[in-house]
Motif scaffolding. Structure first.
Motif, PDB file in Angstrom:
ATOM      1  N   ASP A  89     -15.259  -4.053  -4.919  1.00  0.00           N
ATOM      2  CA  ASP A  89     -14.558  -5.446  -5.058  1.00  0.00           C
ATOM      3  C   ASP A  89     -13.511  -5.580  -5.889  1.00  0.00           C
ATOM      4  OD1 ASP A  89     -16.475  -6.590  -3.096  1.00  0.00           O
ATOM      5  OD2 ASP A  89     -17.802  -7.228  -4.440  1.00  0.00           O
ATOM      6  N   VAL A  90     -13.623  -4.949  -6.817  1.00  0.00           N
ATOM      7  CA  VAL A  90     -12.214  -4.921  -7.718  1.00  0.00           C
ATOM      8  C   VAL A  90     -11.195  -4.164  -7.123  1.00  0.00           C
ATOM      9  CG1 VAL A  90     -11.610  -3.637  -9.995  1.00  0.00           C
ATOM     10  CG2 VAL A  90     -14.009  -4.794 -10.000  1.00  0.00           C
ATOM     11  N   ALA A  91     -11.334  -3.299  -6.613  1.00  0.00           N
ATOM     12  CA  ALA A  91     -10.113  -2.609  -6.041  1.00  0.00           C
ATOM     13  C   ALA A  91      -9.805  -3.128  -4.872  1.00  0.00           C
ATOM     14  CB  ALA A  91     -10.802  -1.244  -5.441  1.00  0.00           C
ATOM     15  N   LYS A  92     -10.493  -4.090  -3.862  1.00  0.00           N
ATOM     16  CA  LYS A  92     -10.139  -4.715  -2.831  1.00  0.00           C
ATOM     17  C   LYS A  92      -9.443  -5.775  -3.081  1.00  0.00           C
ATOM     18  CE  LYS A  92     -11.979  -7.376   1.177  1.00  0.00           C
ATOM     19  NZ  LYS A  92     -13.212  -7.571   2.041  1.00  0.00           N
ATOM     20  N   TYR A  93      -9.697  -6.675  -4.234  1.00  0.00           N
ATOM     21  CA  TYR A  93      -9.015  -7.860  -4.569  1.00  0.00           C
ATOM     22  C   TYR A  93      -7.916  -7.603  -5.556  1.00  0.00           C
ATOM     23  CZ  TYR A  93     -12.615 -10.051  -1.599  1.00  0.00           C
ATOM     24  OH  TYR A  93     -13.520 -10.122  -0.555  1.00  0.00           O
ATOM     25  N   SER A  94      -7.821  -6.638  -6.255  1.00  0.00           N
ATOM     26  CA  SER A  94      -6.610  -6.426  -6.966  1.00  0.00           C
ATOM     27  C   SER A  94      -5.408  -6.005  -6.506  1.00  0.00           C
ATOM     28  CB  SER A  94      -7.210  -5.155  -8.046  1.00  0.00           C
ATOM     29  OG  SER A  94      -8.046  -5.405  -8.898  1.00  0.00           O
ATOM     30  N   ILE A  95      -4.330  -6.292  -7.251  1.00  0.00           N
ATOM     31  CA  ILE A  95      -2.883  -5.894  -6.713  1.00  0.00           C
ATOM     32  C   ILE A  95      -2.835  -4.410  -6.531  1.00  0.00           C
ATOM     33  CG2 ILE A  95      -0.444  -6.325  -7.021  1.00  0.00           C
ATOM     34  CD1 ILE A  95      -2.014  -8.852  -6.646  1.00  0.00           C
ATOM     35  N   LYS A  96      -2.284  -3.869  -5.532  1.00  0.00           N
ATOM     36  CA  LYS A  96      -2.090  -2.562  -5.173  1.00  0.00           C
ATOM     37  C   LYS A  96      -0.778  -2.080  -5.766  1.00  0.00           C
ATOM     38  CE  LYS A  96      -6.035  -2.665  -3.197  1.00  0.00           C
ATOM     39  NZ  LYS A  96      -6.281  -4.026  -3.232  1.00  0.00           N
ATOM     40  N   THR A  97      -0.501  -1.722  -6.992  1.00  0.00           N
ATOM     41  CA  THR A  97       0.700  -1.572  -7.784  1.00  0.00           C
ATOM     42  C   THR A  97       1.478  -0.218  -7.038  1.00  0.00           C
ATOM     43  OG1 THR A  97      -0.094  -0.341  -9.512  1.00  0.00           O
ATOM     44  CG2 THR A  97       0.174  -2.782  -9.924  1.00  0.00           C
ATOM     45  N   SER A  98       0.585   0.569  -6.285  1.00  0.00           N
ATOM     46  CA  SER A  98       1.140   1.593  -5.850  1.00  0.00           C
ATOM     47  C   SER A  98       1.843   1.571  -4.290  1.00  0.00           C
ATOM     48  CB  SER A  98      -0.001   2.641  -5.562  1.00  0.00           C
ATOM     49  OG  SER A  98      -0.349   3.142  -7.013  1.00  0.00           O
ATOM     50  N   HIS A  99       1.507   0.212  -3.793  1.00  0.00           N
ATOM     51  CA  HIS A  99       1.752  -0.086  -2.504  1.00  0.00           C
ATOM     52  C   HIS A  99       3.353  -0.244  -2.281  1.00  0.00           C
ATOM     53  CE1 HIS A  99       2.197  -2.535   1.406  1.00  0.00           C
ATOM     54  NE2 HIS A  99       0.999  -2.266   1.398  1.00  0.00           N
ATOM     55  N   PRO A 100       3.837   0.304  -1.247  1.00  0.00           N
ATOM     56  CA  PRO A 100       5.394   0.214  -1.146  1.00  0.00           C
ATOM     57  C   PRO A 100       6.245  -0.886  -1.226  1.00  0.00           C
ATOM     58  CG  PRO A 100       4.021   1.834   0.733  1.00  0.00           C
ATOM     59  CD  PRO A 100       3.402   0.950  -0.178  1.00  0.00           C
ATOM     60  N   ARG A 101       5.399  -1.906  -1.169  1.00  0.00           N
ATOM     61  CA  ARG A 101       5.875  -3.219  -0.989  1.00  0.00           C
ATOM     62  C   ARG A 101       5.495  -4.186  -2.162  1.00  0.00           C
ATOM     63  NH1 ARG A 101       5.317  -4.577   5.379  1.00  0.00           N
ATOM     64  NH2 ARG A 101       7.050  -3.297   6.010  1.00  0.00           N
ATOM     65  N   PHE A 102       4.937  -3.458  -3.302  1.00  0.00           N
ATOM     66  CA  PHE A 102       4.853  -3.947  -4.585  1.00  0.00           C
ATOM     67  C   PHE A 102       6.221  -3.922  -5.529  1.00  0.00           C
ATOM     68  CE2 PHE A 102       3.937  -3.765  -9.356  1.00  0.00           C
ATOM     69  CZ  PHE A 102       3.267  -4.641  -9.589  1.00  0.00           C
ATOM     70  N   PHE A 103       6.640  -5.310  -5.521  1.00  0.00           N
ATOM     71  CA  PHE A 103       8.166  -5.222  -6.524  1.00  0.00           C
ATOM     72  C   PHE A 103       8.041  -6.307  -7.627  1.00  0.00           C
ATOM     73  CE2 PHE A 103       9.239  -4.003  -1.810  1.00  0.00           C
ATOM     74  CZ  PHE A 103      10.027  -2.808  -2.345  1.00  0.00           C
ATOM     75  N   ASN A 104       6.821  -6.607  -7.965  1.00  0.00           N
ATOM     76  CA  ASN A 104       6.489  -7.678  -8.998  1.00  0.00           C
ATOM     77  C   ASN A 104       6.979  -7.238 -10.429  1.00  0.00           C
ATOM     78  OD1 ASN A 104       4.466  -9.310 -10.852  1.00  0.00           O
ATOM     79  ND2 ASN A 104       5.273 -10.500  -9.323  1.00  0.00           N
ATOM     80  N   GLN A 105       7.071  -6.099 -10.780  1.00  0.00           N
ATOM     81  CA  GLN A 105       7.160  -5.524 -11.994  1.00  0.00           C
ATOM     82  C   GLN A 105       8.178  -4.272 -11.981  1.00  0.00           C
ATOM     83  OE1 GLN A 105       5.630  -7.387 -14.755  1.00  0.00           O
ATOM     84  NE2 GLN A 105       4.708  -8.630 -13.373  1.00  0.00           N
ATOM     85  N   LEU A 106       8.391  -4.143 -13.244  1.00  0.00           N
ATOM     86  CA  LEU A 106       9.353  -2.739 -13.581  1.00  0.00           C
ATOM     87  C   LEU A 106       8.683  -1.612 -13.430  1.00  0.00           C
ATOM     88  CD1 LEU A 106      11.506  -4.401 -16.621  1.00  0.00           C
ATOM     89  CD2 LEU A 106      11.777  -4.321 -13.858  1.00  0.00           C
ATOM     90  N   PHE A 107       7.567  -1.607 -12.964  1.00  0.00           N
ATOM     91  CA  PHE A 107       6.695  -0.373 -12.559  1.00  0.00           C
ATOM     92  C   PHE A 107       5.951  -0.411 -11.195  1.00  0.00           C
ATOM     93  CE2 PHE A 107       3.564  -3.085 -14.223  1.00  0.00           C
ATOM     94  CZ  PHE A 107       2.419  -2.669 -13.339  1.00  0.00           C
TER      95      PHE A 107
END
Length: 356
Positions: A89-107
């Motif tokens: 559940d933690v994995a499912k509902y967390s932000i996937k910062t390794s996703h190709p379309r994650f652009f929210n932060q500087l990492f």
């Protein structure tokens, strides 16, 4: 929770009490749990979380997510399968910062070798207090800091890893103050005059936060004008330094930025260094994001003059894709200023050393 001894033995038959020579946990069962948890992490985070066809996040509003996750802390433990479901559940509902379309932060993204290093360091669960308790990591830290300093252009120097770029910036301020007024360490703010820090409106908020935390005061942050690209104008910097001097204040530090948060601007370090050297002001470069251009023959010119700085903050967890947090403060100083300023001269008692 499975295989945990009761916290209290009151009322128990002594024959039923656990033998304290036995392991406190069942390692075979714990390792089985860990293997199952890793399977979930690989599938949910590293497979689905890097698949462009999957969502960056299975979004839920806070109140809905709290109910779904059932986060209440209870007195009793939970069975292994329930804990594994929680991992999922933690994995499912967390932000996937390794996703190709994650652009929210500087990492963003994942480096599997770096991730393996994080797994290893977490499993070893040590701290870099002393060489006795962390011999390998102390040597690793020394070598990595040395290599980063070489990229800056220093053959000698000092440094330390910090829990984030904000802390690196704050350490630099404290070092600059200690260099001018070492008595502040023992006597406190009574020992120093009014100090001023110079930076641009484009700089990171941690400059203001650090000034507040160290007792310098946010009103003593002097904002320097920037050009159309968001870069500090050195002429305005010098004018403002001279103005504060005429008002009886002591110019303490200029905080430049290599890679501003919003526009990605790189301040003109060489020209700023001229001003800092003229007025004996500590030059700090917040290169938390942009420092990694030093690896690039094509782009390292953006930080021309960085070797003239007194200190550099650099976060490899950004462009270099190291894991959060990986933040280095690098110093040109060779006089042990870092130790003199921050060390409490703690010593490990002899009996404790003999146990190692």
């Amino acid at each position: 929770m499975a295989n945990m001894f009761p916290l209290s033995s009151e009322g128990q038959d002594p024959a039923e009490l656990p033998d304290m020579n036995d392991p406190l946990i069942d390692h075979s069962e714990g390792q089985l749990f860990l293997n199952e948890a890793f399977k979930i992490i690989i599938e949910e985070v590293l497979c689905k979380g890097t698949d462009v066809k999957q969502k960056v996040c299975e979004w839920k509003e806070p109140e809905d997510l709290a109910l779904l996750l059932d986060l209440e802390l209870r007195a009793a433990g939970e069975p292994q399968q329930r804990l594994l479901q929680r991992v999922k559940d933690v994995a499912k509902y967390s932000i996937k910062t390794s996703h190709p379309r994650f652009f929210n932060q500087l990492f963003a993204g994942v480096d599997y070798h770096a991730l393996a290093g994080r797994f290893l360091s977490e499993a070893l669960n040590t701290n870099l207090y002393t060489y006795e308790v962390a011999p390998v990591f102390v040597l690793l830290e020394t070598e990595v800091l040395r290599s980063l300093r070489q990229l800056v252009g220093w053959t000698e120097g000092d440094g330390i890893f910090c829990p984030g770029g904000s802390t690196s910036n704050m350490f630099a301020m404290n070092l600059a103050r200690y260099r001018l007024f070492p008595e502040v360490k023992s006597q406190g703010l009574w020992a120093v005059p009014r100090l001023t820090i110079f930076t641009s409106a484009e700089s990171h908020y941690s400059v203001k936060k650090g000034a507040a935390y160290l007792g310098i005061g946010t009103d003593n942050i002097v904002v320097v004008k920037v050009d159309e690209g968001g870069r500090i104008i050195p002429e305005d910097l010098e004018e403002k330094i001279e103005l504060t001097q005429s008002q009886g204040a002591v110019p303490l530090l200029v905080s430049c930025t290599s890679g501003t948060t919003v526009r990605g601007a790189f301040d003109p370090l060489d020209r700023i260094a001229d001003v800092c050297e003229k007025h004996n002001v500590w030059m700090h470069v917040d290169a938390a994001w942009g420092g990694s251009v030093l690896f690039s023959e094509q782009h390292r010119h953006l930080m021309k003059g960085v070797a003239r700085a007194n200190s550099v903050a650099w976060n490899p967890h950004k462009l270099l894709m190291a894991g959060l947090q990986c933040s280095a403060l690098l110093l040109q100083d060779t006089t042990n200023l870092l130790k003199k300023c921050h060390s409490a001269n703690a010593h490990l008692p002899l009996p404790a050393r003999q146990m190692l």
